[in-house]
Scaffold this active site. Structure first.
Site, PDB file in Angstrom:
ATOM      1  N   SER A  28       0.820  -1.210   0.000  1.00 36.07           N
ATOM      2  CA  SER A  28       0.000   0.000   0.000  1.00 36.07           C
ATOM      3  C   SER A  28       0.857   1.264   0.000  1.00 36.07           C
ATOM      4  CB  SER A  28      -0.917   0.025   1.237  1.00 36.07           C
ATOM      5  OG  SER A  28      -1.824  -1.043   1.209  1.00 36.07           O
ATOM      6  N   HIS A  58      -3.043   0.594  -4.367  1.00 34.82           N
ATOM      7  CA  HIS A  58      -2.267  -0.349  -5.169  1.00 34.82           C
ATOM      8  C   HIS A  58      -2.408   0.017  -6.636  1.00 34.82           C
ATOM      9  CE1 HIS A  58      -1.401  -3.683  -2.166  1.00 34.82           C
ATOM     10  NE2 HIS A  58      -2.096  -2.800  -1.468  1.00 34.82           N
ATOM     11  N   HIS A  80      -5.384  -9.684  -1.259  1.00 35.89           N
ATOM     12  CA  HIS A  80      -5.296 -10.058   0.143  1.00 35.89           C
ATOM     13  C   HIS A  80      -6.356 -11.113   0.463  1.00 35.89           C
ATOM     14  CE1 HIS A  80      -3.831  -5.930  -0.266  1.00 35.89           C
ATOM     15  NE2 HIS A  80      -3.087  -6.135   0.795  1.00 35.89           N
ATOM     16  N   TYR A  82      -8.426 -11.070   2.814  1.00 39.57           N
ATOM     17  CA  TYR A  82      -9.691 -10.474   3.246  1.00 39.57           C
ATOM     18  C   TYR A  82     -10.587 -10.020   2.094  1.00 39.57           C
ATOM     19  CZ  TYR A  82      -7.162  -6.003   2.679  1.00 39.57           C
ATOM     20  OH  TYR A  82      -6.422  -4.943   2.188  1.00 39.57           O
ATOM     21  N   GLU A  83     -10.050  -9.965   0.881  1.00 38.45           N
ATOM     22  CA  GLU A  83     -10.876  -9.538  -0.247  1.00 38.45           C
ATOM     23  C   GLU A  83     -11.843 -10.624  -0.707  1.00 38.45           C
ATOM     24  OE1 GLU A  83      -8.694  -7.308  -3.388  1.00 38.45           O
ATOM     25  OE2 GLU A  83      -6.966  -7.657  -2.070  1.00 38.45           O
ATOM     26  N   ALA A 110       2.917  -2.333   4.036  1.00 36.35           N
ATOM     27  CA  ALA A 110       2.694  -1.341   5.084  1.00 36.35           C
ATOM     28  C   ALA A 110       2.295  -2.098   6.340  1.00 36.35           C
ATOM     29  CB  ALA A 110       1.594  -0.373   4.658  1.00 36.35           C
ATOM     30  N   MET A 205      -1.436  -7.283   7.018  1.00 40.96           N
ATOM     31  CA  MET A 205      -2.476  -8.136   6.439  1.00 40.96           C
ATOM     32  C   MET A 205      -2.037  -8.792   5.125  1.00 40.96           C
ATOM     33  SD  MET A 205      -5.759  -5.630   7.096  1.00 40.96           S
ATOM     34  CE  MET A 205      -5.964  -4.796   8.677  1.00 40.96           C
ATOM     35  N   SER A 206      -0.739  -8.974   4.930  1.00 43.95           N
ATOM     36  CA  SER A 206      -0.265  -9.519   3.650  1.00 43.95           C
ATOM     37  C   SER A 206       1.060 -10.250   3.846  1.00 43.95           C
ATOM     38  CB  SER A 206      -0.089  -8.387   2.623  1.00 43.95           C
ATOM     39  OG  SER A 206       0.990  -7.536   3.007  1.00 43.95           O
ATOM     40  N   ASN A 229       2.043   3.121  11.136  1.00 43.43           N
ATOM     41  CA  ASN A 229       1.308   3.473  12.361  1.00 43.43           C
ATOM     42  C   ASN A 229       1.810   2.632  13.522  1.00 43.43           C
ATOM     43  OD1 ASN A 229      -0.477   1.406  10.666  1.00 43.43           O
ATOM     44  ND2 ASN A 229      -0.847   0.997  12.843  1.00 43.43           N
ATOM     45  N   HIS A 241      -7.298   2.828   6.951  1.00 39.77           N
ATOM     46  CA  HIS A 241      -6.589   2.587   5.685  1.00 39.77           C
ATOM     47  C   HIS A 241      -6.142   3.912   5.076  1.00 39.77           C
ATOM     48  CE1 HIS A 241      -5.243   0.414   2.219  1.00 39.77           C
ATOM     49  NE2 HIS A 241      -6.028   1.088   1.402  1.00 39.77           N
TER      50      HIS A 241
END
Length: 268
Positions: A28, A58, A80, A82-83, A110, A205-206, A229, A241
């Site tokens: 990201s 992206h 990802h 979660y998609e 990220a 998350m990746s 963060n 996000h």
């Protein structure tokens, strides 16, 4: 014949047959690095099996050409878990990188920091990872090749070369353990406390599915996180996000320098 034979023919017809040495996966807010490549860009939409533009920040293109004097193939966007609920969402793009002849992948992402000494804008080289999600991109793979050893999943030689590149650029490259959380919701403060006890230094998350797939496909792998963060409960930051995309450029410029120096050293 590879099941991706038509994809490979399409890519080689447009970008040439010369094999890329490395595949790069951009996280990201890091898609601008693909603009530095002297070569050919192919939209994922023209490559059946490649992911769509499912996440803002992206740039869903495969870019093949020269970066830092080394031939690379850049995946400007990733899918990802979660998609679509598929841990193997990046299998086809990574199979294509392997079939094109890439020796290794360099993944970027990220991530949220779990360490007060690693604030927003820092870079963290992954020394190892924790599959906190419990998911795996090789579930359903029918062959015994699915039993992939992961002792040196994050290749020691690649990590040493990336550390040298960062030192040559006078950039502080932290090192630590990355925990994969499935998302898309962010972690709770209790989950972050649990991850710290388990030994994680950053969370995202990746990347972990991609490292597993790379090793399965016979490629070496390394990865760097851009810290966007502090994780939940560790600061007063409003995590979102949009915040991730806004903070990514703080580390992205440094990451670009590290990767470019690394690639230049490969041609020296």
């Amino acid at each position: 014949m590879s099941r991706n034979a038509e994809l490979l023919a399409t890519i080689r017809d447009r970008a040439g047959a010369k094999a890329p040495r490395y595949g790069l996966i951009l996280g990201s807010g890091l898609g601008h690095l693909a603009d530095k490549v002297e070569g050919v860009a192919i939209d994922y939409a023209d490559l059946p099996g490649f992911p769509g533009a499912g996440v803002s920040g992206h740039n869903p293109k495969l870019v093949i050409g020269q970066l830092g004097g080394t031939r690379v193939a850049i995946l400007g966007g990733r899918a990802h878990y979660y998609e679509h609920g598929r841990a193997d969402a990046m299998r086809v793009p990574l199979e294509v990188l392997a079939d094109l002849g890439a020796e290794a992948i360099l993944a970027t992402n990220a991530a949220g920091s779990l360490r007060p000494d690693m604030p927003t804008g820092s870079l963290m080289l992954l020394s190892d990872h924790i599959n906190f999600s419990g998911l795996n991109p090789l579930i359903g793979e029918p062959t015994d090749a699915r039993f992939v050893p992961m002792g040196d999943a994050h290749d020691p030689d690649l990590r040493a070369a990336l550390r040298e590149a960062a030192a040559a650029e006078d950039i502080d490259l932290q090192e630590g353990v990355y925990a994969w959380y499935s998302g898309p919701s962010f972690e709770t403060p209790a989950e972050i406390r649990a991850l710290r006890i388990l030994g994680a230094d950053a969370v995202g998350m990746s990347t972990v599915p991609e490292i597993i797939l790379a090793r399965f496909l016979g490629m070496k792998a390394a990865a760097i996180s851009t810290i966007t963060n502090m994780a939940a409960g560790l600061s007063d930051e409003a995590i979102s996000h949009e915040h991730t995309k806004a903070m990514a450029p703080l580390g992205a410029a440094k990451l670009e320098r590290v990767l470019t120096r690394f690639l230049r050293s490969e041609t020296a």
